[in-house]
Write an enzyme that holds these catalytic residues in place. Structure first.
Site, PDB file in Angstrom:
ATOM      1  N   HIS A 196       0.694  -1.134  -0.021  1.00 25.94           N
ATOM      2  CA  HIS A 196       0.058   0.193  -0.221  1.00 25.94           C
ATOM      3  C   HIS A 196       1.126   1.140  -0.063  1.00 25.94           C
ATOM      4  O   HIS A 196       1.869   1.031   0.545  1.00 25.94           O
ATOM      5  CB  HIS A 196      -0.703  -0.212   1.400  1.00 25.94           C
ATOM      6  CG  HIS A 196      -1.944   0.939   1.236  1.00 25.94           C
ATOM      7  ND1 HIS A 196      -1.706   2.471   1.690  1.00 25.94           N
ATOM      8  CD2 HIS A 196      -3.218   0.757   1.268  1.00 25.94           C
ATOM      9  CE1 HIS A 196      -2.939   2.882   1.486  1.00 25.94           C
ATOM     10  NE2 HIS A 196      -3.944   2.101   1.223  1.00 25.94           N
ATOM     11  N   ASP A 226       2.825  -5.029   8.107  1.00 24.36           N
ATOM     12  CA  ASP A 226       1.805  -4.019   8.030  1.00 24.36           C
ATOM     13  C   ASP A 226       0.643  -5.179   8.073  1.00 24.36           C
ATOM     14  O   ASP A 226       0.091  -5.857   7.259  1.00 24.36           O
ATOM     15  CB  ASP A 226       1.737  -3.527   6.570  1.00 24.36           C
ATOM     16  CG  ASP A 226       0.261  -2.517   6.427  1.00 24.36           C
ATOM     17  OD1 ASP A 226      -0.380  -2.808   7.153  1.00 24.36           O
ATOM     18  OD2 ASP A 226       0.216  -2.166   5.166  1.00 24.36           O
ATOM     19  N   GLN A 234      -4.508  -5.547   6.762  1.00 26.13           N
ATOM     20  CA  GLN A 234      -5.682  -6.656   5.963  1.00 26.13           C
ATOM     21  C   GLN A 234      -5.835  -7.835   6.948  1.00 26.13           C
ATOM     22  O   GLN A 234      -6.708  -8.683   6.571  1.00 26.13           O
ATOM     23  CB  GLN A 234      -5.255  -6.461   4.586  1.00 26.13           C
ATOM     24  CG  GLN A 234      -5.658  -5.538   3.759  1.00 26.13           C
ATOM     25  CD  GLN A 234      -6.983  -4.685   3.860  1.00 26.13           C
ATOM     26  OE1 GLN A 234      -7.718  -5.411   3.680  1.00 26.13           O
ATOM     27  NE2 GLN A 234      -7.002  -3.432   3.658  1.00 26.13           N
ATOM     28  N   LYS A 274     -10.355  -1.460  10.369  1.00 21.93           N
ATOM     29  CA  LYS A 274     -10.298  -2.544   9.246  1.00 21.93           C
ATOM     30  C   LYS A 274     -10.784  -3.711   9.992  1.00 21.93           C
ATOM     31  O   LYS A 274     -10.936  -4.927   9.464  1.00 21.93           O
ATOM     32  CB  LYS A 274      -9.044  -2.931   8.783  1.00 21.93           C
ATOM     33  CG  LYS A 274      -8.337  -1.779   8.421  1.00 21.93           C
ATOM     34  CD  LYS A 274      -8.728  -1.583   6.693  1.00 21.93           C
ATOM     35  CE  LYS A 274      -7.850  -0.653   6.115  1.00 21.93           C
ATOM     36  NZ  LYS A 274      -8.071  -0.262   4.529  1.00 21.93           N
ATOM     37  N   CYS A 287      -4.717   2.173  -3.531  1.00 24.21           N
ATOM     38  CA  CYS A 287      -3.531   2.715  -3.284  1.00 24.21           C
ATOM     39  C   CYS A 287      -2.239   1.776  -3.314  1.00 24.21           C
ATOM     40  O   CYS A 287      -1.478   2.007  -2.370  1.00 24.21           O
ATOM     41  CB  CYS A 287      -3.894   3.303  -1.954  1.00 24.21           C
ATOM     42  SG  CYS A 287      -4.850   4.507  -1.471  1.00 24.21           S
TER      43      CYS A 287
END
Length: 421
Positions: free
Chosen positions: A137, A214, A217, A240, A378
């Site tokens: 991202h 990260d 998700q 999220k 993104c």
């Protein structure tokens, strides 16, 4: 394509999963959009919020709104307790060793910028190498570009294979004595690919590098154990994982957080201030300058409790069933072309309808009450990798149903018929 290894699922959690009861906790799903019942498949952008989260926000503002930590009155102490309970909840959720290793942020972007700026600007030197992946991202690219420009560090990129998986042989070749840091997404927001982060972390550590994962998700779908992963930093966003926007958390290993300088200056992050010198607070407060986003952090606990109560094994089972069902229907559509078909995926399907622009498809689905995301998500370098300017993305959450997926497939079928007359 879907990860449906049911043998490892908890039958108890799966058996007690009741989709109708789950949906009752999300009042927004009861509405109609453009005269049709809402079918919300934009969950990789943000998830909807259960009643527990909404009620927690309302309760904070209507019952104990106060600034935290330094107040000695009853409301301040109640607000402080609720705020710190969320920190404890996040520690357990991520299986972090210590509560002090959990820093509240506004989300993943804030968390990555904190690490890039504080750790990177302090420890990187000219010629050091930062390894990212080709499916990051923008929020896991730009902060590292900024720190590279400031320090003279160099960014290297792990290539992405045609099926949407990382080229691990390429990663091995990138690792070396100059590798100072690896920052990689756990699960791709555009493709759904689950990356082998445990292997990446192990190899990066052998090369002497630090690793940030990260988890934007992955957190809502996968069991997260930062100790088992062995990562140095892990970032997550509240919105999220069914929590409020503007809330999130950074996990960092104590020994790293303690030697990192503050990211912002202001209240809360200080011990003593004179015009000659300031001494900084202990972790985690050293990185939490100013009045924090108290209400949303308090409500984030309810989001985590919602996920924990349902059990991620049951959530993952349900979502994988949805993804497999969706692929079955979509593959029968003329012109359907999936982008990213990795073996291990979270419940994200990114695709192109040949001959149709993704924006047009998204807008026409919206007229039928079906919400999908279109565009580059993104991840422009990833789109460039596949020589496309965007995709249609359907991402599934715990409250989605097969009936809603039928509407997605039928809606696409009607669009194809209309546009290709």
């Amino acid at each position: 394509m879907a990860n449906t290894d049911h043998a490892v699922q908890s039958t108890t959690a799966i058996d007690r999963f009741d989709i109708n009861k789950v949906r009752q906790e999300f009042p927004i799903l009861e509405q109609e959009v453009n005269g049709k019942p809402l079918a919300y498949f934009d969950n990789a952008a943000t998830t909807q919020k259960p009643s527990g989260v909404i009620n927690a926000l309302s309760a904070y503002y209507s019952e104990y709104n106060a600034n935290i930590h330094r107040g000695i009155h009853t409301l301040a102490e109640k607000a402080t307790a609720a705020f710190e309970e969320t920190r404890l909840t996040i520690r357990k959720f991520l299986n972090a060793p210590e509560t002090e290793e959990i820093i509240f942020t506004s989300g993943v972007t804030n968390g990555i910028n904190l690490v890039a700026s504080s750790y990177g600007r302090h420890f990187f030197k000219e010629g050091d190498e930062i390894i990212l992946s080709g499916m990051e991202h923008h929020s896991n690219i730009v902060p590292w570009q900024l720190v590279a420009e400031a320090t003279g560090a160099v960014i290297k990129v792990i290539s992405v294979k045609e099926n949407g998986e990382l080229d691990m042989e390429a990663f091995d070749k990138l690792l070396g004595k100059k590798t100072a840091f690896v920052s990689v997404v756990h699960a791709s927001n555009s493709l759904g690919t689950i990356n082998p982060v445990k292997e990446i972390i192990s190899k990066a550590h052998q090369a002497g590098a630090k690793v940030l994962v990260d988890g934007a998700q992955s957190t809502a779908h996968m069991d997260i154990d930062v100790q088992d992963l062995g990562c140095d930093f892990f970032v997550m966003s509240g919105h999220k994982v069914y929590g409020p926007t503007g809330s999130g958390a950074l996990y960092g290993r104590r020994e790293l957080l303690e030697v990192m300088p503050p990211f912002f200056g202001g209240g809360e992050m200080i011990k003593d201030v004179t015009f000659e010198k300031t001494t900084y607070n202990d972790i985690p407060y050293k990185f939490e300058a100013g009045t924090p986003n108290i209400a949303d952090i308090v409500a984030l606990k309810e989001a985590v409790n919602f996920v924990t109560r349902l059990d991620k094994k049951a959530i993952r089972y349900h979502e994988n069933e949805l993804m497999a069902y969706a692929y079955e229907g979509l593959m029968n559509l003329d012109g359907f072309r999936p982008v990213g078909v990795a073996k291990d995926k979270v419940s994200v399907i990114s695709f192109i309808m040949e001959g149709l622009h993704h924006f047009d498809v998204g807008m026409m689905l919206d007229t039928q009450g079906v919400a999908v995301r279109t565009g580059h998500h993104c991840t422009q370098p990833l789109m460039d990798r596949f020589n496309i300017d965007g995709t249609i993305r359907a991402s599934f959450a715990v409250y989605n149903t097969k009936q809603e997926i039928d509407r997605l497939v039928e809606g696409l079928g009607r669009i194809i018929s209309r546009m290709r007359k």
